[in-house]
Scaffold this active site. Structure first.
Site, mmCIF file in Angstrom:
data_model
loop_
_atom_site.group_PDB
_atom_site.id
_atom_site.type_symbol
_atom_site.label_atom_id
_atom_site.label_comp_id
_atom_site.label_asym_id
_atom_site.label_seq_id
_atom_site.Cartn_x
_atom_site.Cartn_y
_atom_site.Cartn_z
ATOM 1 N N ASN A 100 1.280 -27.151 -36.422
ATOM 2 C CA ASN A 100 1.569 -28.026 -35.282
ATOM 3 C C ASN A 100 0.540 -27.811 -34.156
ATOM 4 O OD1 ASN A 100 2.941 -29.906 -33.535
ATOM 5 N ND2 ASN A 100 4.754 -29.567 -34.784
ATOM 6 N N ARG A 101 0.834 -28.307 -32.974
ATOM 7 C CA ARG A 101 -0.202 -28.424 -31.944
ATOM 8 C C ARG A 101 -0.244 -27.265 -30.956
ATOM 9 N NH1 ARG A 101 1.616 -33.226 -33.514
ATOM 10 N NH2 ARG A 101 0.059 -34.812 -33.994
ATOM 11 N N HIS A 126 -2.478 -27.889 -36.545
ATOM 12 C CA HIS A 126 -2.399 -27.190 -37.839
ATOM 13 C C HIS A 126 -3.524 -26.166 -38.040
ATOM 14 C CE1 HIS A 126 0.971 -29.638 -38.668
ATOM 15 N NE2 HIS A 126 0.360 -30.710 -39.116
ATOM 16 N N HIS A 195 4.227 -28.608 -45.409
ATOM 17 C CA HIS A 195 4.021 -29.985 -44.963
ATOM 18 C C HIS A 195 4.219 -30.992 -46.102
ATOM 19 C CE1 HIS A 195 2.363 -33.197 -42.501
ATOM 20 N NE2 HIS A 195 2.132 -32.347 -41.514
ATOM 21 N N TYR A 197 5.453 -34.082 -48.043
ATOM 22 C CA TYR A 197 6.019 -35.389 -47.734
ATOM 23 C C TYR A 197 6.969 -35.733 -48.869
ATOM 24 C CZ TYR A 197 2.132 -36.421 -44.473
ATOM 25 O OH TYR A 197 1.222 -36.417 -43.449
ATOM 26 N N ASP A 267 8.262 -37.957 -34.750
ATOM 27 C CA ASP A 267 7.244 -36.915 -34.921
ATOM 28 C C ASP A 267 7.531 -35.844 -33.862
ATOM 29 O OD1 ASP A 267 5.044 -35.461 -35.662
ATOM 30 O OD2 ASP A 267 3.560 -37.022 -35.238
ATOM 31 N N GLN A 304 10.169 -29.869 -37.437
ATOM 32 C CA GLN A 304 9.458 -31.084 -37.053
ATOM 33 C C GLN A 304 9.820 -32.137 -38.088
ATOM 34 O OE1 GLN A 304 7.111 -31.138 -34.418
ATOM 35 N NE2 GLN A 304 6.085 -33.097 -34.720
ATOM 36 N N GLU A 332 9.268 -30.112 -41.377
ATOM 37 C CA GLU A 332 8.438 -28.916 -41.246
ATOM 38 C C GLU A 332 9.206 -27.873 -40.439
ATOM 39 O OE1 GLU A 332 4.510 -30.476 -39.714
ATOM 40 O OE2 GLU A 332 5.517 -32.342 -40.210
HETATM 41 C C1 GLA Z 1 2.302 -33.258 -38.328
HETATM 42 C C2 GLA Z 1 2.110 -33.850 -36.999
HETATM 43 C C3 GLA Z 1 1.840 -35.318 -37.132
HETATM 44 C C4 GLA Z 1 0.660 -35.579 -38.041
HETATM 45 C C5 GLA Z 1 0.874 -34.902 -39.371
HETATM 46 C C6 GLA Z 1 -0.340 -35.006 -40.239
HETATM 47 O O1 GLA Z 1 3.499 -33.650 -38.885
HETATM 48 O O2 GLA Z 1 3.174 -33.619 -36.129
HETATM 49 O O3 GLA Z 1 1.594 -35.847 -35.860
HETATM 50 O O4 GLA Z 1 -0.502 -35.086 -37.460
HETATM 51 O O5 GLA Z 1 1.191 -33.541 -39.165
HETATM 52 O O6 GLA Z 1 -0.797 -36.312 -40.373
#
Ligand code: GLA
Length: 367
Positions: A100-101, A126, A195, A197, A267, A304, A332
């Site tokens: 994450n950020r 990430h 991560h 999907y 998100d 997340q 996540e």
């Molecule tokens: C995470 C982020 C999203 C995006 C994905 C990858 O889930 O929170 O904003 O960047 O990774 O695409």
């Protein structure tokens, strides 16, 4: 006597679970420098999971639908080289060193400021430009699964200290267990997640908007326009982020809500009710089409939920179908985004002598 019976019973069920999972590995492809990338196949009567050394990623995940038919529910590619071409989605990976950020890629630890490489607008996402998702881990077979190991050197992407990380995937009948651990030789920060999907109707089958989600959280961490938390813990009550009762993912995704607009959909990080460090429910997803149910438990304080808003048809599934907007979702489990800059969030600091440990489980049933 009673105790002995309990011990014997526990041993029997453990042996039975291990015996039911087979593990095999092969070469899946090669890194640009020629290093082999291995793929491990974990098989139980209920689930088949493939994971690879590159990014410690889930490649495929087959589970039963309500008629007992197996199908892949994880987005991914047929050929390894396609993973090297995709630096956007993080399909199946374990992002790190900080999932994450981190705002502006900057934080201070013990009075020193560190600058991480920037790769998402003004922020580090990430783990920065070359994160753990882009590296080839080493793999070793363990009972019922595989253990991946990565050593991230001091200064990697700007992070202080050498960090040794382990991720274990094991399969026990209808349950996938993911265990993360890490140690460091200098104070640093760490946040690890998976991560993957999911599309419970099936990989490449289109939208996830009809799948029904519950999240075990009464609060979330609101974000600013670059998806960095403001630092508040806000109630979900009365907002389209309230998944304390089941709702279709698509039901309120286009609602007139400032947060949903900033995220281009969901998100955000939800603040889980359960106690950190102890396995607690994080989320459940039910797919009315296939009958599949995914239940996620974790020891982490947050999750997340990302509704695949950046999927845009650029990448193609192994079924040949394009991955379009919202064709997969991620859950996540993690510490909160940008924790190093929010002293009120659970700490992500790791000191020498400490071991970071967390666990997340995915259980597959049908209804
Ligand atoms: C995470 C982020 C999203 C995006 C994905 C990858 O889930 O929170 O904003 O960047 O990774 O695409």
């Amino acid at each position: 006597m009673k105790l002995l019976r309990v011990i014997l019973l526990t041993m029997t069920s453990f042996t039975a679970a291990s015996a039911a999972t087979t593990v095999q590995h092969n070469v899946f492809g090669h890194m640009p420098d020629g290093q082999p990338v291995e793929i491990y196949t974990l098989k139980s009567p209920a689930v088949e999971l493939q994971v690879m050394t590159y990014g410690a990623r889930v490649v495929s995940l087959d589970t039963k639908d309500r008629n007992g038919k197996m199908g892949d529910i994880a987005l991914g590619y047929a050929n390894f080289n396609e993973y090297l071409k995709d630096n956007k989605t993080y399909f199946g990976s374990v992002p790190g060193r900080y999932a994450n950020r981190i705002a502006n890629g900057r934080f201070s630890l013990d009075g020193k400021t560190y600058q991480i490489t920037i790769n998402d607008g003004p922020n580090a996402l990430h783990g920065g430009k070359v994160g753990f998702a882009d590296l080839n881990w080493s793999g070793k077979e363990i009972p019922s699964g595989v253990e991946f190991t990565l050593v991230s050197p001091n200064g990697d992407q700007g992070f202080p200290g050498t960090l040794t990380a382990h991720v274990r995937y094991t399969l026990h009948d209808n349950k996938v267990v993911i265990e993360y651990s890490a140690t460091a030789d200098k104070p640093t920060v760490v946040n690890l997640t998976n991560h993957t999907y999911f599309n419970l109707t099936g990989d490449g089958s289109g939208t996830i908007l009809n799948e029904v989600l519950t999240i075990d959280a009464d609060k979330y961490t609101p974000v600013n326009s670059t998806l960095i938390p403001t630092g508040q813990l806000a109630p979900v009550g009365g907002t389209p982020l309230d998944f304390t009762t089941p709702h279709k993912i698509g039901e309120r995704i286009n609602a007139d809500n400032e947060q949903l607009k900033l995220g281009h959909g969901y998100d955000f990080n939800w603040v889980l009710r359960g106690k950190m460090g102890v396995l607690h429910p994080a989320a459940q997803v039910y797919d009315p089409a296939s009958g599949r149910v995914l239940s996620v438990e974790t020891t982490e304080p947050g999750v997340q939920f990302y509704s695949g808003n950046f999927l845009d048809g650029t990448f193609k599934s192994r079924t040949g179908a394009k991955y379009n907007f919202r064709d997969g979702f991620c859950l996540e489990t993690q510490h909160f985004p940008d924790s190093p800059n929010h002293p009120n969030f659970p700490t992500t600091e790791l000191k020498p002598g400490q071991t970071f440990h967390s666990e997340t489980t995915w259980t597959f049933t049908t209804k």
